[in-house]
Scaffold this motif. Sequence first.
Motif, PDB file in Angstrom:
ATOM      1  N   GLY A  26      59.468  72.617  31.318  1.00 47.16           N
ATOM      2  CA  GLY A  26      59.012  71.841  30.414  1.00 47.16           C
ATOM      3  C   GLY A  26      57.586  72.344  30.218  1.00 47.16           C
ATOM      4  O   GLY A  26      57.031  73.136  30.681  1.00 47.16           O
ATOM      5  N   VAL A  27      57.129  71.541  28.951  1.00 48.77           N
ATOM      6  CA  VAL A  27      55.667  71.905  28.475  1.00 48.77           C
ATOM      7  C   VAL A  27      55.190  70.785  27.677  1.00 48.77           C
ATOM      8  O   VAL A  27      56.015  70.035  27.109  1.00 48.77           O
ATOM      9  N   ASP A  28      53.855  70.450  27.753  1.00 42.88           N
ATOM     10  CA  ASP A  28      53.357  69.675  26.982  1.00 42.88           C
ATOM     11  C   ASP A  28      53.221  70.062  25.548  1.00 42.88           C
ATOM     12  O   ASP A  28      52.094  70.857  25.188  1.00 42.88           O
ATOM     13  N   THR A  29      54.098  69.776  24.501  1.00 43.39           N
ATOM     14  CA  THR A  29      54.065  70.479  23.134  1.00 43.39           C
ATOM     15  C   THR A  29      53.180  69.808  22.488  1.00 43.39           C
ATOM     16  O   THR A  29      52.650  70.079  21.086  1.00 43.39           O
TER      17      THR A  29
ATOM     18  N   PRO B  44      51.273  89.005  35.111  1.00 43.20           N
ATOM     19  CA  PRO B  44      51.422  90.063  36.011  1.00 43.20           C
ATOM     20  C   PRO B  44      52.347  89.724  37.311  1.00 43.20           C
ATOM     21  O   PRO B  44      52.810  90.644  37.912  1.00 43.20           O
ATOM     22  N   SER B  45      52.409  88.531  37.730  1.00 42.46           N
ATOM     23  CA  SER B  45      53.309  88.183  38.800  1.00 42.46           C
ATOM     24  C   SER B  45      54.669  88.634  38.933  1.00 42.46           C
ATOM     25  O   SER B  45      55.208  88.227  37.924  1.00 42.46           O
ATOM     26  N   THR B  46      55.200  88.843  40.001  1.00 36.68           N
ATOM     27  CA  THR B  46      56.686  89.088  40.089  1.00 36.68           C
ATOM     28  C   THR B  46      57.238  88.123  41.126  1.00 36.68           C
ATOM     29  O   THR B  46      58.462  88.490  41.540  1.00 36.68           O
ATOM     30  N   THR B  47      56.437  87.226  41.795  1.00 35.47           N
ATOM     31  CA  THR B  47      56.894  86.321  42.784  1.00 35.47           C
ATOM     32  C   THR B  47      57.050  84.952  42.460  1.00 35.47           C
ATOM     33  O   THR B  47      57.504  84.090  43.384  1.00 35.47           O
ATOM     34  N   GLU B  48      56.949  84.661  41.284  1.00 36.16           N
ATOM     35  CA  GLU B  48      56.945  83.265  40.913  1.00 36.16           C
ATOM     36  C   GLU B  48      58.382  82.747  40.780  1.00 36.16           C
ATOM     37  O   GLU B  48      59.465  83.247  40.570  1.00 36.16           O
ATOM     38  N   THR B  49      58.579  81.498  40.929  1.00 32.59           N
ATOM     39  CA  THR B  49      59.824  80.783  40.857  1.00 32.59           C
ATOM     40  C   THR B  49      60.220  80.507  39.494  1.00 32.59           C
ATOM     41  O   THR B  49      60.865  80.173  38.910  1.00 32.59           O
ATOM     42  N   LEU B  50      58.958  80.405  38.567  1.00 25.70           N
ATOM     43  CA  LEU B  50      59.179  79.896  37.353  1.00 25.70           C
ATOM     44  C   LEU B  50      57.893  80.514  36.468  1.00 25.70           C
ATOM     45  O   LEU B  50      58.186  81.579  35.779  1.00 25.70           O
ATOM     46  N   GLY B  51      56.679  79.812  36.490  1.00 23.89           N
ATOM     47  CA  GLY B  51      55.473  80.209  35.751  1.00 23.89           C
ATOM     48  C   GLY B  51      55.491  79.499  34.547  1.00 23.89           C
ATOM     49  O   GLY B  51      55.771  79.624  33.575  1.00 23.89           O
ATOM     50  N   LEU B  52      54.999  78.004  34.812  1.00 22.82           N
ATOM     51  CA  LEU B  52      54.800  77.097  33.657  1.00 22.82           C
ATOM     52  C   LEU B  52      53.773  77.603  32.710  1.00 22.82           C
ATOM     53  O   LEU B  52      53.858  77.176  31.565  1.00 22.82           O
ATOM     54  N   VAL B  53      52.953  78.440  33.112  1.00 27.37           N
ATOM     55  CA  VAL B  53      51.943  78.850  32.015  1.00 27.37           C
ATOM     56  C   VAL B  53      52.470  79.760  31.051  1.00 27.37           C
ATOM     57  O   VAL B  53      51.999  79.884  29.951  1.00 27.37           O
ATOM     58  N   ILE B  54      53.500  80.308  31.374  1.00 28.82           N
ATOM     59  CA  ILE B  54      54.379  80.905  30.247  1.00 28.82           C
ATOM     60  C   ILE B  54      54.689  80.250  28.935  1.00 28.82           C
ATOM     61  O   ILE B  54      54.443  80.456  27.767  1.00 28.82           O
ATOM     62  N   LEU B  55      55.315  79.091  29.259  1.00 29.99           N
ATOM     63  CA  LEU B  55      55.613  78.052  28.334  1.00 29.99           C
ATOM     64  C   LEU B  55      54.273  77.536  27.586  1.00 29.99           C
ATOM     65  O   LEU B  55      54.387  77.306  26.382  1.00 29.99           O
ATOM     66  N   GLU B  56      53.026  77.286  28.207  1.00 34.75           N
ATOM     67  CA  GLU B  56      52.073  76.853  27.690  1.00 34.75           C
ATOM     68  C   GLU B  56      51.507  77.951  26.780  1.00 34.75           C
ATOM     69  O   GLU B  56      50.896  77.425  25.742  1.00 34.75           O
ATOM     70  N   ALA B  57      51.495  79.057  27.192  1.00 33.20           N
ATOM     71  CA  ALA B  57      50.966  80.263  26.390  1.00 33.20           C
ATOM     72  C   ALA B  57      51.920  80.082  25.115  1.00 33.20           C
ATOM     73  O   ALA B  57      51.384  80.213  24.010  1.00 33.20           O
ATOM     74  N   MET B  58      53.164  80.128  25.005  1.00 32.42           N
ATOM     75  CA  MET B  58      54.246  80.073  23.972  1.00 32.42           C
ATOM     76  C   MET B  58      53.888  78.841  23.087  1.00 32.42           C
ATOM     77  O   MET B  58      53.941  79.167  21.904  1.00 32.42           O
ATOM     78  N   ALA B  59      53.675  77.618  23.626  1.00 35.53           N
ATOM     79  CA  ALA B  59      53.490  76.529  22.857  1.00 35.53           C
ATOM     80  C   ALA B  59      52.047  76.781  21.976  1.00 35.53           C
ATOM     81  O   ALA B  59      51.912  76.048  21.006  1.00 35.53           O
ATOM     82  N   SER B  60      51.191  77.514  22.499  1.00 34.50           N
ATOM     83  CA  SER B  60      49.783  77.780  21.993  1.00 34.50           C
ATOM     84  C   SER B  60      49.955  78.999  20.853  1.00 34.50           C
ATOM     85  O   SER B  60      48.995  79.283  20.307  1.00 34.50           O
ATOM     86  N   GLY B  61      51.324  79.384  20.829  1.00 30.90           N
ATOM     87  CA  GLY B  61      51.315  80.519  19.852  1.00 30.90           C
ATOM     88  C   GLY B  61      51.095  81.901  20.175  1.00 30.90           C
ATOM     89  O   GLY B  61      50.579  83.097  19.455  1.00 30.90           O
TER      90      GLY B  61
ATOM     91  N   HIS C 226      60.020  78.953  19.960  1.00 30.11           N
ATOM     92  CA  HIS C 226      60.803  78.770  20.983  1.00 30.11           C
ATOM     93  C   HIS C 226      60.302  77.491  21.874  1.00 30.11           C
ATOM     94  O   HIS C 226      61.103  76.929  22.458  1.00 30.11           O
ATOM     95  N   SER C 227      59.025  77.276  21.889  1.00 35.96           N
ATOM     96  CA  SER C 227      58.388  76.365  22.966  1.00 35.96           C
ATOM     97  C   SER C 227      58.902  74.885  22.494  1.00 35.96           C
ATOM     98  O   SER C 227      58.699  74.068  23.288  1.00 35.96           O
ATOM     99  N   ARG C 228      59.078  74.774  21.157  1.00 43.32           N
ATOM    100  CA  ARG C 228      59.374  73.524  20.609  1.00 43.32           C
ATOM    101  C   ARG C 228      60.596  72.631  21.225  1.00 43.32           C
ATOM    102  O   ARG C 228      60.570  71.478  21.093  1.00 43.32           O
ATOM    103  N   ASP C 229      61.376  73.578  21.890  1.00 39.91           N
ATOM    104  CA  ASP C 229      62.561  72.972  22.339  1.00 39.91           C
ATOM    105  C   ASP C 229      62.262  72.557  23.953  1.00 39.91           C
ATOM    106  O   ASP C 229      63.418  71.915  24.738  1.00 39.91           O
TER     107      ASP C 229
END
Length: 380
Positions: A173-176, A275-292, A347-350
């Motif tokens: 999830g992310v703070d939309t 760049p990380s390949t060891t994450e179990t998710l990476g919430l920052v990915i959705l934060e970035a997408m929510a920011s366009g 994509h992030s809006r969901d």
Amino acid sequence: MKISIVTETFLPSTDGVVTRLRATIDYLIDQGHEIQVIAPDLGVRSYRNIRFDGVQPRTFFLYKHRKFGMPTRLIKKYFEEFGPDLIHVVNPAFMGYSGIKYGKRLGVPLIASYHTHVPKYANYYNQSWSEPLLWWHFRRMHNKADINLCTSQAILEELNEQNFYNMHLWKRGVDTERFNPELHDENMRRKLTNDHPEKRLLLFVGRLAFEKEIDSLIPMLEQNPDAHLAIVGDGPYRTELEKNFAHLDNITFTGFMHGEELAKAYASSDAFMFPSTTETLGLVILEAMASGLPVIAAESGPTNEQVDDGSTGLLYRSGPEGNLSDVIKRLEDDNLLERMSKQAYTHSRDYGWRGPAQQLLDFYESAIEMKQEEEQRAIQ
């Protein structure tokens, strides 16, 4: 419902686990539930009037830059004082061991969630011999829980292969509302680019640790002087990173940012680097997408679940045979960049936090039902 949350990390720490916990606690409180948090006492003892019970933090010899709560009988005392209907142990490792042990001993329904891929860190710290031992340790703890959760399908499959019991996916999830392209700010962009706003601004947000593989971005910056990388965050590897990037003038280290300042940093950038390949998710990915922002990410199971190559971002191969520099050149296509930015935002809006929080509450209720059925069978 009275819910005890035992977590290895909480405020004032800044990471994806704390972000998820705060969003979850907000929802649970709003639904009328009573919350106890047991965590390392790092000075912040209050959040929305929940009950906070601290554990004295100590330094762990293999990771001296961060303090952890160690196993302690005190956690049993905290449980007995609060009288929880359910215990949720988040990322059990050190003090989480006591959360599992005493939760099981008290017969309270028990959930454990897996957020940090610690066994995979062993190779980064020249401790590859310890990986089987770490898997044994985490499997032993998690398999005492009634329900286990993780945050990506790839990790779920890996944990199943490692014989973890009763694994389920806890959605992302992310703070939309907080993260939004409309927060673009020219002053922030100038700050992040060292007063070169015309450059292509690439953003990294996260804890600065060796396993985040931030060093792998150096060749790309060397080959693309028209790009500028802003690194937002702090951590044990920052001093070493600053030395490694010192020969470049297209780099900015900002330290931590929070709240609206962080949201502006996202919205004022052109693309997000992961760049990380060891994450179990990476919430920052959705934060970035929510920011366009389109996400430029190293390929890995959890990341590939989130980034649609050519649509919401671009995936690249990491390592000696990597192709990051070639992928970055694709950002010179303004039409592609604009299209990916719009698709990332859409994509992030969901993925607001309400869904994952309600899903967790459903898991809580399932664990309680399982325990009640188990008790009834024992009586019969």
